[in-house]
Design a protein around this motif. Structure first.
Motif, PDB file in Angstrom:
ATOM      1  N   TYR A  43      83.231 -28.051  60.090  1.00  0.00           N
ATOM      2  CA  TYR A  43      83.391 -29.072  59.045  1.00  0.00           C
ATOM      3  C   TYR A  43      83.110 -30.467  59.614  1.00  0.00           C
ATOM      4  O   TYR A  43      82.385 -31.266  58.994  1.00  0.00           O
ATOM      5  CB  TYR A  43      84.806 -29.031  58.476  1.00  0.00           C
ATOM      6  N   LEU A  44      83.683 -30.769  60.771  1.00  0.00           N
ATOM      7  CA  LEU A  44      83.499 -32.098  61.368  1.00  0.00           C
ATOM      8  C   LEU A  44      82.021 -32.394  61.582  1.00  0.00           C
ATOM      9  O   LEU A  44      81.536 -33.480  61.248  1.00  0.00           O
ATOM     10  CB  LEU A  44      84.239 -32.194  62.701  1.00  0.00           C
ATOM     11  N   LYS A  45      81.304 -31.435  62.129  1.00  0.00           N
ATOM     12  CA  LYS A  45      79.924 -31.690  62.534  1.00  0.00           C
ATOM     13  C   LYS A  45      78.925 -31.594  61.378  1.00  0.00           C
ATOM     14  O   LYS A  45      77.862 -32.210  61.427  1.00  0.00           O
ATOM     15  CB  LYS A  45      79.524 -30.725  63.652  1.00  0.00           C
ATOM     16  N   ASN A  46      79.269 -30.838  60.346  1.00  0.00           N
ATOM     17  CA  ASN A  46      78.295 -30.590  59.283  1.00  0.00           C
ATOM     18  C   ASN A  46      78.617 -31.255  57.948  1.00  0.00           C
ATOM     19  O   ASN A  46      77.712 -31.441  57.131  1.00  0.00           O
ATOM     20  CB  ASN A  46      78.142 -29.082  59.058  1.00  0.00           C
ATOM     21  N   ILE A  47      79.882 -31.604  57.731  1.00  0.00           N
ATOM     22  CA  ILE A  47      80.280 -32.130  56.428  1.00  0.00           C
ATOM     23  C   ILE A  47      80.941 -33.500  56.518  1.00  0.00           C
ATOM     24  O   ILE A  47      80.690 -34.369  55.672  1.00  0.00           O
ATOM     25  CB  ILE A  47      81.227 -31.140  55.709  1.00  0.00           C
ATOM     26  N   ASN A  48      81.771 -33.692  57.516  1.00  0.00           N
ATOM     27  CA  ASN A  48      82.485 -34.958  57.655  1.00  0.00           C
ATOM     28  C   ASN A  48      81.495 -36.129  57.609  1.00  0.00           C
ATOM     29  O   ASN A  48      80.536 -36.162  58.386  1.00  0.00           O
ATOM     30  CB  ASN A  48      83.248 -34.977  58.980  1.00  0.00           C
ATOM     31  N   PRO A  49      81.704 -37.101  56.692  1.00  0.00           N
ATOM     32  CA  PRO A  49      80.730 -38.185  56.497  1.00  0.00           C
ATOM     33  C   PRO A  49      80.464 -39.002  57.752  1.00  0.00           C
ATOM     34  O   PRO A  49      79.321 -39.407  58.014  1.00  0.00           O
ATOM     35  CB  PRO A  49      81.360 -39.048  55.400  1.00  0.00           C
ATOM     36  N   PHE A  50      81.506 -39.270  58.553  1.00  0.00           N
ATOM     37  CA  PHE A  50      81.314 -40.092  59.744  1.00  0.00           C
ATOM     38  C   PHE A  50      80.384 -39.412  60.743  1.00  0.00           C
ATOM     39  O   PHE A  50      79.413 -40.004  61.227  1.00  0.00           O
ATOM     40  CB  PHE A  50      82.655 -40.394  60.409  1.00  0.00           C
ATOM     41  N   PHE A  51      80.669 -38.141  61.053  1.00  0.00           N
ATOM     42  CA  PHE A  51      79.849 -37.454  62.048  1.00  0.00           C
ATOM     43  C   PHE A  51      78.458 -37.143  61.504  1.00  0.00           C
ATOM     44  O   PHE A  51      77.479 -37.118  62.263  1.00  0.00           O
ATOM     45  CB  PHE A  51      80.549 -36.182  62.533  1.00  0.00           C
ATOM     46  N   TYR A  52      78.351 -36.914  60.211  1.00  0.00           N
ATOM     47  CA  TYR A  52      77.031 -36.725  59.608  1.00  0.00           C
ATOM     48  C   TYR A  52      76.195 -38.002  59.761  1.00  0.00           C
ATOM     49  O   TYR A  52      75.010 -37.949  60.094  1.00  0.00           O
ATOM     50  CB  TYR A  52      77.179 -36.367  58.127  1.00  0.00           C
ATOM     51  N   PHE A  53      76.823 -39.146  59.526  1.00  0.00           N
ATOM     52  CA  PHE A  53      76.176 -40.445  59.708  1.00  0.00           C
ATOM     53  C   PHE A  53      75.742 -40.620  61.165  1.00  0.00           C
ATOM     54  O   PHE A  53      74.642 -41.101  61.451  1.00  0.00           O
ATOM     55  CB  PHE A  53      77.151 -41.547  59.299  1.00  0.00           C
ATOM     56  N   CYS A  54      76.609 -40.206  62.096  1.00  0.00           N
ATOM     57  CA  CYS A  54      76.291 -40.322  63.529  1.00  0.00           C
ATOM     58  C   CYS A  54      75.070 -39.484  63.899  1.00  0.00           C
ATOM     59  O   CYS A  54      74.232 -39.913  64.703  1.00  0.00           O
ATOM     60  CB  CYS A  54      77.491 -39.874  64.361  1.00  0.00           C
ATOM     61  N   LYS A  55      74.967 -38.295  63.322  1.00  0.00           N
ATOM     62  CA  LYS A  55      73.799 -37.454  63.587  1.00  0.00           C
ATOM     63  C   LYS A  55      72.508 -38.212  63.299  1.00  0.00           C
ATOM     64  O   LYS A  55      71.563 -38.203  64.098  1.00  0.00           O
ATOM     65  CB  LYS A  55      73.839 -36.208  62.700  1.00  0.00           C
ATOM     66  N   ILE A  56      72.473 -38.871  62.159  1.00  0.00           N
ATOM     67  CA  ILE A  56      71.267 -39.566  61.718  1.00  0.00           C
ATOM     68  C   ILE A  56      70.970 -40.764  62.616  1.00  0.00           C
ATOM     69  O   ILE A  56      69.849 -40.944  63.096  1.00  0.00           O
ATOM     70  CB  ILE A  56      71.408 -40.024  60.253  1.00  0.00           C
ATOM     71  N   TYR A  57      71.989 -41.581  62.859  1.00  0.00           N
ATOM     72  CA  TYR A  57      71.730 -42.849  63.524  1.00  0.00           C
ATOM     73  C   TYR A  57      71.638 -42.743  65.041  1.00  0.00           C
ATOM     74  O   TYR A  57      70.963 -43.561  65.674  1.00  0.00           O
ATOM     75  CB  TYR A  57      72.749 -43.897  63.072  1.00  0.00           C
ATOM     76  N   PHE A  58      72.250 -41.750  65.635  1.00  0.00           N
ATOM     77  CA  PHE A  58      72.023 -41.562  67.069  1.00  0.00           C
ATOM     78  C   PHE A  58      70.640 -40.955  67.315  1.00  0.00           C
ATOM     79  O   PHE A  58      70.000 -41.257  68.320  1.00  0.00           O
ATOM     80  CB  PHE A  58      73.123 -40.725  67.703  1.00  0.00           C
ATOM     81  N   TRP A  59      70.181 -40.098  66.402  1.00  0.00           N
ATOM     82  CA  TRP A  59      68.809 -39.615  66.521  1.00  0.00           C
ATOM     83  C   TRP A  59      67.828 -40.759  66.308  1.00  0.00           C
ATOM     84  O   TRP A  59      66.806 -40.858  66.980  1.00  0.00           O
ATOM     85  CB  TRP A  59      68.536 -38.486  65.529  1.00  0.00           C
ATOM     86  N   ARG A  60      68.144 -41.627  65.350  1.00  0.00           N
ATOM     87  CA  ARG A  60      67.296 -42.786  65.084  1.00  0.00           C
ATOM     88  C   ARG A  60      67.087 -43.609  66.359  1.00  0.00           C
ATOM     89  O   ARG A  60      65.961 -43.988  66.693  1.00  0.00           O
ATOM     90  CB  ARG A  60      67.927 -43.665  64.003  1.00  0.00           C
ATOM     91  N   ASN A  61      68.151 -43.866  67.084  1.00  0.00           N
ATOM     92  CA  ASN A  61      68.025 -44.653  68.312  1.00  0.00           C
ATOM     93  C   ASN A  61      67.198 -43.915  69.356  1.00  0.00           C
ATOM     94  O   ASN A  61      66.389 -44.517  70.062  1.00  0.00           O
ATOM     95  CB  ASN A  61      69.397 -44.985  68.894  1.00  0.00           C
ATOM     96  N   THR A  62      67.389 -42.593  69.449  1.00  0.00           N
ATOM     97  CA  THR A  62      66.601 -41.798  70.389  1.00  0.00           C
ATOM     98  C   THR A  62      65.118 -41.916  70.078  1.00  0.00           C
ATOM     99  O   THR A  62      64.287 -42.106  70.980  1.00  0.00           O
ATOM    100  CB  THR A  62      67.032 -40.318  70.334  1.00  0.00           C
ATOM    101  N   VAL A  63      64.763 -41.837  68.796  1.00  0.00           N
ATOM    102  CA  VAL A  63      63.368 -41.968  68.369  1.00  0.00           C
ATOM    103  C   VAL A  63      62.819 -43.351  68.716  1.00  0.00           C
ATOM    104  O   VAL A  63      61.719 -43.482  69.263  1.00  0.00           O
ATOM    105  CB  VAL A  63      63.233 -41.712  66.851  1.00  0.00           C
TER     106      VAL A  63
END
Length: 209
Positions: A43-63
């Motif tokens: 739930y934390l990694k796939n649904i929780n809004p905060f961690f979902y947001f982190c997935k997007i924006y930490f990948w963004r920085n990597t790119v």
């Protein structure tokens, strides 16, 4: 400024970009790590809004950071191909005497991964750095394994340059790694959830007796 000092400044900037990409990638990788047993961790990694947001924006920085290192446009001052060409026997930093075969091998590895680099740059240009109105079809085609491969090219270059120029080994594992901290946070949240679930179950049992 001497060429030696100029080289050292450029190398430091490349190293800083690399570590920024490395750490945000490791965070993103942790958030995508497969969950075998804990529904709450899933739930934390796939649904929780905060961690979902982190997935997007930490990948963004990597790119963004990897694009700086591999995009060969002139405005990318610290791109690896340009930097390596300056280190070669006929380059701007030729007096520092780096091994030409090693430098050629780095450029070959970059060329072999051009399709991945092109996709990262496309993500950067049309999704993350600029909002392109026709970006609906832009997809990430770079897996975590492939990202590690690209990071490995930069890591091997930095490692060799430090070893030759400074006669010292470069430490790439960060002691206070944000990714390790994230892993510990999620582990503690999962343990707390188990305790809370047990307390709720015991309370419900008492109320229904």
């Amino acid at each position: 400024m001497s060429k030696k000092k100029e080289f050292e400044n450029d190398l430091k900037r490349i190293k800083d970009i690399y570590f920024s990409a490395q750490e945000t990638f490791l965070i993103n990788k942790e958030l995508y790590k497969n969950i075998d047993s804990s529904e709450y961790e899933s739930y934390l990694k796939n649904i929780n809004p905060f961690f979902y947001f982190c997935k997007i924006y930490f990948w963004r920085n990597t790119v963004l950071e990897l694009s700086k290192l591999f995009n060969q446009k002139e405005n990318e001052k610290f791109n690896i191909p340009k930097f390596v060409s300056k280190l070669k026997p006929n380059g701007y930093f030729k007096s520092l005497n780096f091994d030409a075969e090693f430098l050629d091998a780095i450029l070959i590895r970059i060329q072999d991964n051009k399709h991945l680099i092109d996709n990262l740059i496309e993500q950067r240009d049309k999704v993350y750095a600029h909002e392109d109105r026709n970006n609906q079809d832009i997809r990430n085609l770079v897996s975590h394994t492939q990202t590690e491969k690209l990071l490995g090219i930069v890591k091997d270059l930095i490692k060799e340059l430090y070893l030759v120029h400074y006669e010292t080994s470069m430490q790439f594992d960060i002691l206070a790694s944000p990714a390790t901290s994230l892993e510990n946070i999620i582990e503690k949240l999962c343990k707390m959830n188990v305790i809370e679930e047990k307390e709720r179950s015991e309370l419900f049992k008492k109320m229904t007796e």
